[in-house]
Design a protein around this motif. Sequence first.
Motif, PDB file in Angstrom:
ATOM      1  N   SER A  90     -15.568  78.815 -10.417  1.00 48.80           N
ATOM      2  CA  SER A  90     -14.144  78.607  -9.403  1.00 48.80           C
ATOM      3  C   SER A  90     -12.557  78.905  -9.123  1.00 48.80           C
ATOM      4  O   SER A  90     -12.140  78.621  -9.736  1.00 48.80           O
ATOM      5  CB  SER A  90     -13.892  76.655  -9.533  1.00 48.80           C
ATOM      6  N   THR A  91     -12.749  79.928  -8.577  1.00 48.02           N
ATOM      7  CA  THR A  91     -10.905  80.992  -8.369  1.00 48.02           C
ATOM      8  C   THR A  91     -10.131  80.182  -6.798  1.00 48.02           C
ATOM      9  O   THR A  91     -10.993  80.375  -6.122  1.00 48.02           O
ATOM     10  CB  THR A  91     -11.798  82.047  -9.077  1.00 48.02           C
ATOM     11  N   VAL A  92      -9.016  80.222  -6.882  1.00 49.94           N
ATOM     12  CA  VAL A  92      -8.414  80.789  -6.230  1.00 49.94           C
ATOM     13  C   VAL A  92      -8.254  82.475  -6.084  1.00 49.94           C
ATOM     14  O   VAL A  92      -7.523  83.275  -6.502  1.00 49.94           O
ATOM     15  CB  VAL A  92      -7.093  80.115  -6.230  1.00 49.94           C
ATOM     16  N   VAL A 109       4.448  77.168  10.307  1.00 52.52           N
ATOM     17  CA  VAL A 109       3.644  78.782   9.969  1.00 52.52           C
ATOM     18  C   VAL A 109       3.239  77.579   7.900  1.00 52.52           C
ATOM     19  O   VAL A 109       4.824  78.232   7.737  1.00 52.52           O
ATOM     20  CB  VAL A 109       3.587  80.001   9.720  1.00 52.52           C
ATOM     21  N   SER A 110       2.282  77.918   7.413  1.00 51.56           N
ATOM     22  CA  SER A 110       3.140  77.185   6.164  1.00 51.56           C
ATOM     23  C   SER A 110       2.057  77.797   5.476  1.00 51.56           C
ATOM     24  O   SER A 110       0.544  78.590   6.034  1.00 51.56           O
ATOM     25  CB  SER A 110       2.361  75.761   5.999  1.00 51.56           C
ATOM     26  N   LYS A 111       1.581  77.631   4.002  1.00 51.04           N
ATOM     27  CA  LYS A 111       0.385  78.459   3.209  1.00 51.04           C
ATOM     28  C   LYS A 111      -0.454  77.386   2.457  1.00 51.04           C
ATOM     29  O   LYS A 111       0.236  76.237   1.680  1.00 51.04           O
ATOM     30  CB  LYS A 111       0.804  79.624   2.639  1.00 51.04           C
ATOM     31  N   TYR A 112      -1.562  77.372   2.257  1.00 49.11           N
ATOM     32  CA  TYR A 112      -2.306  76.765   1.140  1.00 49.11           C
ATOM     33  C   TYR A 112      -3.006  78.267  -0.242  1.00 49.11           C
ATOM     34  O   TYR A 112      -3.655  78.660   0.994  1.00 49.11           O
ATOM     35  CB  TYR A 112      -3.377  75.477   1.439  1.00 49.11           C
ATOM     36  N   PRO A 113      -3.918  77.913  -1.037  1.00 50.60           N
ATOM     37  CA  PRO A 113      -4.060  78.415  -1.704  1.00 50.60           C
ATOM     38  C   PRO A 113      -5.870  78.628  -1.326  1.00 50.60           C
ATOM     39  O   PRO A 113      -6.417  76.889  -0.865  1.00 50.60           O
ATOM     40  CB  PRO A 113      -4.249  77.681  -3.000  1.00 50.60           C
ATOM     41  N   CYS A 114      -7.013  79.425  -0.991  1.00 51.53           N
ATOM     42  CA  CYS A 114      -8.008  79.082  -0.727  1.00 51.53           C
ATOM     43  C   CYS A 114      -9.273  79.634  -2.132  1.00 51.53           C
ATOM     44  O   CYS A 114      -8.683  80.448  -2.835  1.00 51.53           O
ATOM     45  CB  CYS A 114      -8.495  80.598  -0.214  1.00 51.53           C
ATOM     46  N   LEU A 115      -9.747  78.241  -2.451  1.00 55.24           N
ATOM     47  CA  LEU A 115     -10.548  78.084  -3.082  1.00 55.24           C
ATOM     48  C   LEU A 115     -12.079  78.538  -2.915  1.00 55.24           C
ATOM     49  O   LEU A 115     -12.117  77.832  -1.748  1.00 55.24           O
ATOM     50  CB  LEU A 115     -10.308  76.551  -3.446  1.00 55.24           C
ATOM     51  N   GLN A 116     -12.194  79.482  -4.118  1.00 54.82           N
ATOM     52  CA  GLN A 116     -13.625  79.614  -3.132  1.00 54.82           C
ATOM     53  C   GLN A 116     -15.022  79.031  -5.330  1.00 54.82           C
ATOM     54  O   GLN A 116     -14.250  79.199  -5.965  1.00 54.82           O
ATOM     55  CB  GLN A 116     -13.897  81.089  -3.563  1.00 54.82           C
ATOM     56  N   ASN A 162      -6.240  70.351  -8.541  1.00 58.13           N
ATOM     57  CA  ASN A 162      -6.606  69.321  -9.393  1.00 58.13           C
ATOM     58  C   ASN A 162      -8.197  69.717  -9.054  1.00 58.13           C
ATOM     59  O   ASN A 162      -9.112  69.481  -9.257  1.00 58.13           O
ATOM     60  CB  ASN A 162      -5.935  68.519  -8.716  1.00 58.13           C
ATOM     61  N   ILE A 163      -8.723  70.150  -7.408  1.00 56.10           N
ATOM     62  CA  ILE A 163     -10.108  69.963  -6.970  1.00 56.10           C
ATOM     63  C   ILE A 163     -10.201  70.531  -8.000  1.00 56.10           C
ATOM     64  O   ILE A 163     -11.687  70.732  -8.459  1.00 56.10           O
ATOM     65  CB  ILE A 163      -9.814  70.156  -5.691  1.00 56.10           C
ATOM     66  N   SER A 164      -9.702  72.009  -7.932  1.00 59.68           N
ATOM     67  CA  SER A 164     -10.480  72.556  -8.754  1.00 59.68           C
ATOM     68  C   SER A 164     -10.646  72.916 -11.029  1.00 59.68           C
ATOM     69  O   SER A 164     -12.023  73.114 -11.259  1.00 59.68           O
ATOM     70  CB  SER A 164      -9.694  74.623  -8.782  1.00 59.68           C
TER      71      SER A 164
END
Length: 236
Positions: A90-92, A109-116, A162-164
Amino acid sequence: MFFVAGARNSSTSGGGNERRSIYQKFREVDLIDKKKTVTALKPGEDRAILLGLGMILSSVMMYFVLGITILRSYADSVWTEEGLCVVLNSTVTADMNCSYNCGSDCWRVSKYPCLQVYVSVNNTGRVSRLSHNEETQDTSSECFYVPRCQKDSASMHVMIMNISERLKANTQVPCYYDPSEQQETVLLTRLYDHAVVFQSLLWPSCMLTGGTLIIVMVKLTQYLSRLCEEIGKIKR
């Protein structure tokens, strides 16, 4: 003697006529009461039938709406098999762009981290990427979760982290996968599972059953009323 007999006969016939007239009056009163009862029942029966038909029509419309929304999505979903997934990683990976509404005809435009997140399905050794649900899979085929885009990118970053951390703490999670293996991605939850479909169909089904019962009860009451009238005519 003749006059006495005649007087007796006239008095007897007069008493019979009087009794007949009293019986006819009671009979007329009874018929009038029955007519009043029938007249009073008819509007009530009509209203009950209209209520039943309205309930049936409403339930049919609800079935139609559910059929093109929930049931269609449920039937089109290929993630039908439930299993147990072991979280492997589980990494960003990167920041993803998103746009939010800032007013009338205004988008920024805004940004959010992509969690895979990668998991192993049912300890079979098959490694698949985990996605939150069908909506997330359609929105982004790379990220586990796509938050609602907002101006404060830091809050979205905290949410994803937090989800990660929760996924790292709970290494085994229930998941849904495609048994035909056409989709390599597995889902953590489904938008519409069996419970949601059952609850959505419960209320229109109850309404349809209630409307049908109302109409059947009214028709049964009318049939029994006519049957009683026919029996009464035969006894007379």
